[in-house]
Design a protein around this motif. Structure first.
Motif, mmCIF file in Angstrom:
data_model
loop_
_atom_site.group_PDB
_atom_site.id
_atom_site.type_symbol
_atom_site.label_atom_id
_atom_site.label_comp_id
_atom_site.label_asym_id
_atom_site.label_seq_id
_atom_site.Cartn_x
_atom_site.Cartn_y
_atom_site.Cartn_z
ATOM 1 N N ASN A 269 -7.799 -1.247 -3.269
ATOM 2 C CA ASN A 269 -8.565 -2.470 -3.525
ATOM 3 C C ASN A 269 -8.842 -2.668 -5.004
ATOM 4 O O ASN A 269 -8.809 -3.786 -5.500
ATOM 5 C CB ASN A 269 -9.883 -2.452 -2.750
ATOM 6 N N ARG A 270 -9.088 -1.566 -5.688
ATOM 7 C CA ARG A 270 -9.354 -1.690 -7.117
ATOM 8 C C ARG A 270 -8.084 -2.158 -7.847
ATOM 9 O O ARG A 270 -8.150 -2.920 -8.806
ATOM 10 C CB ARG A 270 -9.852 -0.361 -7.683
ATOM 11 N N LEU A 271 -6.927 -1.715 -7.372
ATOM 12 C CA LEU A 271 -5.673 -2.145 -7.981
ATOM 13 C C LEU A 271 -5.464 -3.652 -7.838
ATOM 14 O O LEU A 271 -4.910 -4.290 -8.710
ATOM 15 C CB LEU A 271 -4.476 -1.429 -7.346
ATOM 16 N N ARG B 181 0.830 -1.205 0.000
ATOM 17 C CA ARG B 181 0.000 0.000 0.000
ATOM 18 C C ARG B 181 0.869 1.261 0.000
ATOM 19 O O ARG B 181 0.627 2.209 -0.745
ATOM 20 C CB ARG B 181 -0.930 0.002 1.225
ATOM 21 N N HIS B 182 1.903 1.246 0.865
ATOM 22 C CA HIS B 182 2.787 2.414 0.935
ATOM 23 C C HIS B 182 3.450 2.686 -0.418
ATOM 24 O O HIS B 182 3.465 3.820 -0.900
ATOM 25 C CB HIS B 182 3.862 2.214 2.012
ATOM 26 N N VAL B 183 3.984 1.638 -1.015
ATOM 27 C CA VAL B 183 4.723 1.831 -2.259
ATOM 28 C C VAL B 183 3.775 2.251 -3.388
ATOM 29 O O VAL B 183 4.045 3.199 -4.127
ATOM 30 C CB VAL B 183 5.504 0.559 -2.642
ATOM 31 N N LEU B 184 2.651 1.572 -3.496
ATOM 32 C CA LEU B 184 1.720 1.873 -4.590
ATOM 33 C C LEU B 184 1.090 3.261 -4.455
ATOM 34 O O LEU B 184 0.953 3.981 -5.436
ATOM 35 C CB LEU B 184 0.603 0.822 -4.648
ATOM 36 N N LEU B 185 0.725 3.621 -3.222
ATOM 37 C CA LEU B 185 -0.074 4.842 -3.073
ATOM 38 C C LEU B 185 0.641 6.034 -2.457
ATOM 39 O O LEU B 185 0.290 7.175 -2.747
ATOM 40 C CB LEU B 185 -1.322 4.555 -2.210
ATOM 41 N N HIS B 186 1.608 5.790 -1.593
ATOM 42 C CA HIS B 186 2.100 6.906 -0.783
ATOM 43 C C HIS B 186 3.570 7.253 -0.894
ATOM 44 O O HIS B 186 3.944 8.382 -0.603
ATOM 45 C CB HIS B 186 1.779 6.635 0.695
ATOM 46 N N CYS B 187 4.412 6.311 -1.236
ATOM 47 C CA CYS B 187 5.847 6.577 -1.160
ATOM 48 C C CYS B 187 6.244 7.754 -2.064
ATOM 49 O O CYS B 187 5.996 7.727 -3.268
ATOM 50 C CB CYS B 187 6.649 5.341 -1.543
ATOM 51 N N LEU C 198 -3.167 -6.108 -13.396
ATOM 52 C CA LEU C 198 -2.107 -6.115 -14.400
ATOM 53 C C LEU C 198 -1.215 -4.881 -14.232
ATOM 54 O O LEU C 198 0.011 -4.979 -14.169
ATOM 55 C CB LEU C 198 -2.696 -6.136 -15.816
ATOM 56 N N ALA C 199 -1.849 -3.718 -14.109
ATOM 57 C CA ALA C 199 -1.074 -2.478 -13.996
ATOM 58 C C ALA C 199 -0.230 -2.475 -12.721
ATOM 59 O O ALA C 199 0.953 -2.123 -12.741
ATOM 60 C CB ALA C 199 -2.014 -1.278 -14.016
ATOM 61 N N ALA C 200 -0.819 -2.890 -11.612
ATOM 62 C CA ALA C 200 -0.107 -2.845 -10.334
ATOM 63 C C ALA C 200 1.066 -3.831 -10.319
ATOM 64 O O ALA C 200 2.155 -3.495 -9.833
ATOM 65 C CB ALA C 200 -1.068 -3.155 -9.179
ATOM 66 N N SER C 201 0.862 -5.029 -10.869
ATOM 67 C CA SER C 201 1.943 -6.022 -10.848
ATOM 68 C C SER C 201 3.114 -5.555 -11.706
ATOM 69 O O SER C 201 4.269 -5.596 -11.279
ATOM 70 C CB SER C 201 1.476 -7.373 -11.392
#
Ligand SMILES: [Zn+2]
Length: 125
Positions: free
Chosen positions: A88-90, A61-67, A98-101
């Protein structure tokens, strides 16, 4: 896992490369090669679970959304999700998964995926 993954989860993995699929599993379970988890399971060399930005634990969560170190790359991820990011949608929708991975593999943060990233996305550079 005691029971087979349900259809919704299989659907998320459809069309993903092997490395993307294992990244997705890591992201969804939280059992990742990121520091927070490595520290939690006491992997030597990970005395802290803090992210290198020092603004939180290094979790998906930190890396995807906040870092803040990912803010530039995050713009493209946001764009792929229609302009806003929802954790959650990610992880729970096929386009998000797919995008998140992919995005996480390309971050280079998890050493076991570095080679896969180079091989898989070479043409996109
Ligand atoms: Zn960070």
């Amino acid at each position: 896992m005691k029971r087979p993954p349900d259809l919704a989860i299989l659907k998320l993995h459809k069309g993903l490369q092997k490395a993307e699929s294992s990244m997705l599993i890591q992201l969804r379970t939280g059992r990742t090669g990121l520091r927070h988890f490595l520290n939690k399971v006491r992997v030597p060399g990970y005395e802290s679970g803090q992210c290198e930005c020092d603004m939180g634990l290094e979790t998906p969560r930190h890396v995807l959304l906040h870092c803040p170190h990912e803010s530039e790359r995050r713009e493209a991820l946001k764009e792929s999700q229609g302009g806003s990011l929802d954790f959650n949608r990610l992880l729970d929708t096929p386009t998000g998964a797919l995008a998140a991975s992919k995005w996480m593999i390309r971050s280079g943060r998890i050493p076991q995926f570095q080679l896969a990233g180079t091989l898989l996305y070479k043409e996109e550079e």
